[in-house]
Design an enzyme around this catalytic site. Structure first.
Site, PDB file in Angstrom:
ATOM      1  N   GLU A  25     -11.065  -1.635  -3.655  1.00 59.16           N
ATOM      2  CA  GLU A  25     -10.181  -0.872  -2.784  1.00 59.16           C
ATOM      3  C   GLU A  25     -10.451  -1.286  -1.075  1.00 59.16           C
ATOM      4  O   GLU A  25      -9.493  -1.533  -0.323  1.00 59.16           O
ATOM      5  CB  GLU A  25      -9.990   0.561  -2.860  1.00 59.16           C
ATOM      6  CG  GLU A  25      -8.920   1.269  -2.315  1.00 59.16           C
ATOM      7  CD  GLU A  25      -7.492   0.716  -2.433  1.00 59.16           C
ATOM      8  OE1 GLU A  25      -6.679   0.220  -1.533  1.00 59.16           O
ATOM      9  OE2 GLU A  25      -7.203   0.668  -3.511  1.00 59.16           O
TER      10      GLU A  25
ATOM     11  N   GLU B  23      -5.900  -6.753   3.887  1.00 54.18           N
ATOM     12  CA  GLU B  23      -4.663  -6.315   4.343  1.00 54.18           C
ATOM     13  C   GLU B  23      -4.624  -6.317   6.187  1.00 54.18           C
ATOM     14  O   GLU B  23      -3.952  -6.634   6.691  1.00 54.18           O
ATOM     15  CB  GLU B  23      -4.308  -5.084   3.838  1.00 54.18           C
ATOM     16  CG  GLU B  23      -3.804  -5.115   2.413  1.00 54.18           C
ATOM     17  CD  GLU B  23      -3.295  -3.842   2.047  1.00 54.18           C
ATOM     18  OE1 GLU B  23      -3.651  -2.798   2.479  1.00 54.18           O
ATOM     19  OE2 GLU B  23      -2.752  -3.839   0.811  1.00 54.18           O
TER      20      GLU B  23
ATOM     21  N   LYS C 258      -2.403 -10.669  -0.043  1.00 51.59           N
ATOM     22  CA  LYS C 258      -2.166  -9.096  -0.142  1.00 51.59           C
ATOM     23  C   LYS C 258      -2.043  -9.011  -1.717  1.00 51.59           C
ATOM     24  O   LYS C 258      -2.645  -7.857  -2.291  1.00 51.59           O
ATOM     25  CB  LYS C 258      -1.022  -8.679   0.689  1.00 51.59           C
ATOM     26  CG  LYS C 258      -1.535  -8.451   2.012  1.00 51.59           C
ATOM     27  CD  LYS C 258      -0.545  -7.860   2.777  1.00 51.59           C
ATOM     28  CE  LYS C 258      -0.845  -7.650   4.295  1.00 51.59           C
ATOM     29  NZ  LYS C 258       0.315  -6.941   5.108  1.00 51.59           N
TER      30      LYS C 258
ATOM     31  N   ALA D 170      -4.068   5.199  -1.376  1.00 50.31           N
ATOM     32  CA  ALA D 170      -4.615   4.747  -2.549  1.00 50.31           C
ATOM     33  C   ALA D 170      -6.145   4.944  -2.760  1.00 50.31           C
ATOM     34  O   ALA D 170      -6.319   5.468  -3.937  1.00 50.31           O
ATOM     35  CB  ALA D 170      -4.476   3.295  -2.534  1.00 50.31           C
TER      36      ALA D 170
ATOM     37  N   GLU E 105      -6.684   5.717   3.599  1.00 50.33           N
ATOM     38  CA  GLU E 105      -5.957   4.855   2.698  1.00 50.33           C
ATOM     39  C   GLU E 105      -5.288   6.051   1.605  1.00 50.33           C
ATOM     40  O   GLU E 105      -6.234   6.454   0.841  1.00 50.33           O
ATOM     41  CB  GLU E 105      -6.395   3.679   2.009  1.00 50.33           C
ATOM     42  CG  GLU E 105      -6.682   2.667   2.908  1.00 50.33           C
ATOM     43  CD  GLU E 105      -5.394   2.106   3.718  1.00 50.33           C
ATOM     44  OE1 GLU E 105      -4.452   1.745   2.764  1.00 50.33           O
ATOM     45  OE2 GLU E 105      -5.339   1.875   4.930  1.00 50.33           O
TER      46      GLU E 105
END
Length: 129
Positions: free
Chosen positions: A73, A80, A98, A34, A32
């Site tokens: 996270e 998700e 989400k 992020a 990911e």
């Protein structure tokens, strides 16, 4: 009687299995963008704290906050993935789930920023010489 599909490990085998699952989760969240950005933020933040002479206790608090961010996270990514699996079409419930996960991550980022700002300001502007 039928045999269960999954056998539950106990003792040391449970520990090693859990460590294996955690490592797999880390490798998944590492994909990911992020998370990679948050990891970079962590490295820069710890370096900045060390440069201004933050105490060991202040650095430990920062590490704990970032571990909270990383766990949020990971949970957001899990939400998700589950939503995308059970509801590939766009739904308001999926959107809400989400959005809530994203909000949780944002709260942890804000907590990290507030703490870092406080500690950095304390060491840069409010130390008595």
């Amino acid at each position: 009687m039928t045999k269960p599909a999954v056998t539950k490990e106990t003792g040391f085998r449970h520990f090693t299995a859990a460590a294996s699952y955690s490592w797999a989760g880390f490798l998944r969240v590492l994909r990911e963008a992020a998370f990679r950005q948050e990891l970079g933020f962590f490295v820069v933040s710890i370096a900045a704290l060390a440069l201004v002479g933050a105490s060991a206790g202040e650095i430990v608090v920062a590490v704990v906050l970032f571990l909270g961010l990383f766990s949020m996270e990971a949970m957001n990514t899990a939400v998700e993935e589950v939503i995308d699996r059970i509801s590939p079409e766009i739904s308001i419930v999926g959107k809400h789930a989400k959005d809530l996960g994203s909000f949780a991550v944002s709260c942890m980022i804000a907590a990290c920023c507030l703490y870092l700002g406080f500690v950095l300001a304390k060491h840069l502007f409010f130390t008595l010489a």
